[in-house]
Design a protein around this motif. Structure first.
Motif, PDB file in Angstrom:
ATOM      1  N   ARG A  92      -8.709  33.815  -5.267  1.00  0.00           N
ATOM      2  CA  ARG A  92      -9.191  32.349  -5.201  1.00  0.00           C
ATOM      3  C   ARG A  92      -8.086  31.448  -5.449  1.00  0.00           C
ATOM      4  NH1 ARG A  92     -14.473  32.485  -7.438  1.00  0.00           N
ATOM      5  NH2 ARG A  92     -15.585  33.847  -6.263  1.00  0.00           N
ATOM      6  N   GLU A 136     -13.042  27.913  -9.308  1.00  0.00           N
ATOM      7  CA  GLU A 136     -13.937  28.967  -9.926  1.00  0.00           C
ATOM      8  C   GLU A 136     -14.294  29.027 -11.321  1.00  0.00           C
ATOM      9  OE1 GLU A 136     -11.338  32.194 -10.871  1.00  0.00           O
ATOM     10  OE2 GLU A 136     -12.900  33.393 -11.070  1.00  0.00           O
ATOM     11  N   ALA A 183     -10.235  31.477  -0.322  1.00  0.00           N
ATOM     12  CA  ALA A 183      -9.625  30.322  -0.971  1.00  0.00           C
ATOM     13  C   ALA A 183      -8.593  29.587  -0.130  1.00  0.00           C
ATOM     14  CB  ALA A 183      -8.915  31.009  -2.299  1.00  0.00           C
TER      15      ALA A 183
END
Lengths: 187, 238
Positions: free
Chosen positions: A61, B198, B79
């Motif tokens: 991420r 996150e 992402a």
């Protein structure tokens, strides 16, 4: 060492481009030690596996959070894994389960044989740890692997808070001394 | 408010080990960020602590581990890229809003403390309260603070070669959308890249020097980012 960092930077670039193959590669390279770190702190396999997976998810991420000038990708991932595991340990249930096992480990300083790579480095740091006084080693193990604050270290070892802080500090200084010494003798 | 250096000296090792209790964390971070002696000690401890991680025995990965990670990764939007604008974007001189210009020493010190904490520190701590305290302490010494909707906060801290932006309290962007970070000079926005979130936290490392910035803002844009902000900021500096 320079080439290793180039590899790290390359993997991260590919991750930033959404390359799943790069994620699998990172897992292949570092999954074992990441899981190992989580297990060392949590002991329970299911929780450890979840933390390890979350670590790679975090890398996926936010690959930009890794700064190659600050250290290796392995160190970064182990830091993330350790922090996530410590967050769990700081919740009461996990802590009680892990405590006895952790204290048992803190009291010994065995060098274990393990037929995988990086054996020399692992042995070197473990040997360095065994050079610390038992009190310094206990404090550092509790803080580093147990996620204890210095106040908790003091309480668990039955010493004043100032003593706990000093042991942590002296232990790290001694470790650095021993590791630097062994570095120079290897030349 | 500043206690003498002597009182903090013994805390540095504990700090780098992550062994400071939450109620003392901000104060410890604040002192270490502003004290060259403590910063140097923190850096030395940080190197040793990285070595401690080497004592870990690797564990065999269970079958399906990697597949499991990828399944989790695909459950939400991938992402967004965090790379800054490609070369050709104008580089502007950085001037923290209403604060004196940074000296080279302070900027280097900021880089070390960020390195010691690590973006990984900000990344993994699920305790937003703690993250906020630490980030605020660092920004009070240098940098730019942003406030946003729903109590979210952002901070930009310059580092040796660029800057680090950290935000807490931002929700996940809607599907197909991403956050984008902008630096403002004379109201003209320069993109510093897109980012995701996150556990309510976001970190963007800006690798090129960004200078002469009057302010910063975060907007929600289509995935992949926009040339110019297309929505009102969800977060901006004063």
């Amino acid at each position: 060492m320079g080439r290793k960092l180039d590899v790290d930077a390359q993997v991260v670039r590919r991750l930033q481009n959404g390359d799943e193959g790069a994620l699998r590669e990172a897992i292949g390279l570092y999954g074992g030690v990441v899981l190992g770190m989580a297990r060392r702190i949590l002991f329970e396999p299911a929780m450890a596996e979840e933390v390890a997976q979350d670590t790679f998810l975090a890398l996926w991420r936010r690959p930009g959070a890794f700064d190659p000038t600050r250290g290796s990708l392995q160190s970064f991932l182990l830091g993330v894994a350790r922090n996530k595991a410590i967050d769990l340990v700081r919740k009461e249930e996990a802590r009680t389960r892990a405590r006895d096992l952790l204290m048992a480990e803190a009291e010994t300083a065995t060098t274990m044989e393990n037929p995988t790579d990086r054996l020399e480095e692992r042995r070197e740091v473990r040997d360095a740890l065994s050079c610390l006084s038992e009190m310094q080693r206990e404090a550092i193990v509790l803080a580093y692997f147990g996620g204890r604050t210095y106040r908790e270290v003091a309480a668990e070892l039955g010493v004043p808070e100032g003593t706990a802080k000093t042991r942590l500090r002296d232990g790290l200084i001694k470790l650095k001394e021993v590791l630097n010494k062994s570095d120079t003798t290897e030349i | 408010m500043d206690r003498p250096h002597e009182e903090y000296k013994d805390l540095v090792a504990a700090y780098v080990l992550g062994a400071i209790p939450p109620d003392e964390l901000a104060e410890a971070a604040h002192h270490i960020a502003s004290c060259t002696t403590c910063l140097e000690e923190a850096k030395a401890h940080s190197d040793v602590i990285d070595e401690l991680a080497l004592t870990i025995d690797p564990a065999p990965l269970p079958a399906g581990f990697a597949d499991g990670v990828l399944a989790l990764a695909q459950r939400r939007e991938p992402a967004p890229s965090e790379t800054p604008e490609p070369a050709g974007a104008q580089v502007l001189p950085f001037r923290p809003f209403r604060r004196p210009a940074l000296s080279g020493i302070l900027a280097a010190a900021a880089a070390v403390i960020i390195g010691v904490l690590g973006a990984g520190f900000l990344d993994a701590r699920s305790d937003l309260q703690r993250s906020r305290q630490v980030i605020s302490a660092l920004t009070a010494e240098r940098g730019l603070a942003l406030t946003g909707t729903g109590g979210s906060e952002g901070h930009m801290v310059p580092t040796e070669n660029g800057a680090l932006f950290a935000a807490v309290g931002l929700p996940e962007p809607p599907a197909g959308r991403t956050y984008q970070l902008w630096a403002l000079q004379n109201e003209r926005p320069l993109s510093l890249g897109t980012f995701g979130v996150e556990d309510g936290e976001a970190v963007v490392r800006i690798e090129d020097p960004v200078e002469g910035v009057d302010g910063m803002a975060v907007t929600v844009e289509p995935e992949g980012g926009s040339e110019q902000p297309s929505t009102d900021p969800v977060m901006r500096s004063a």
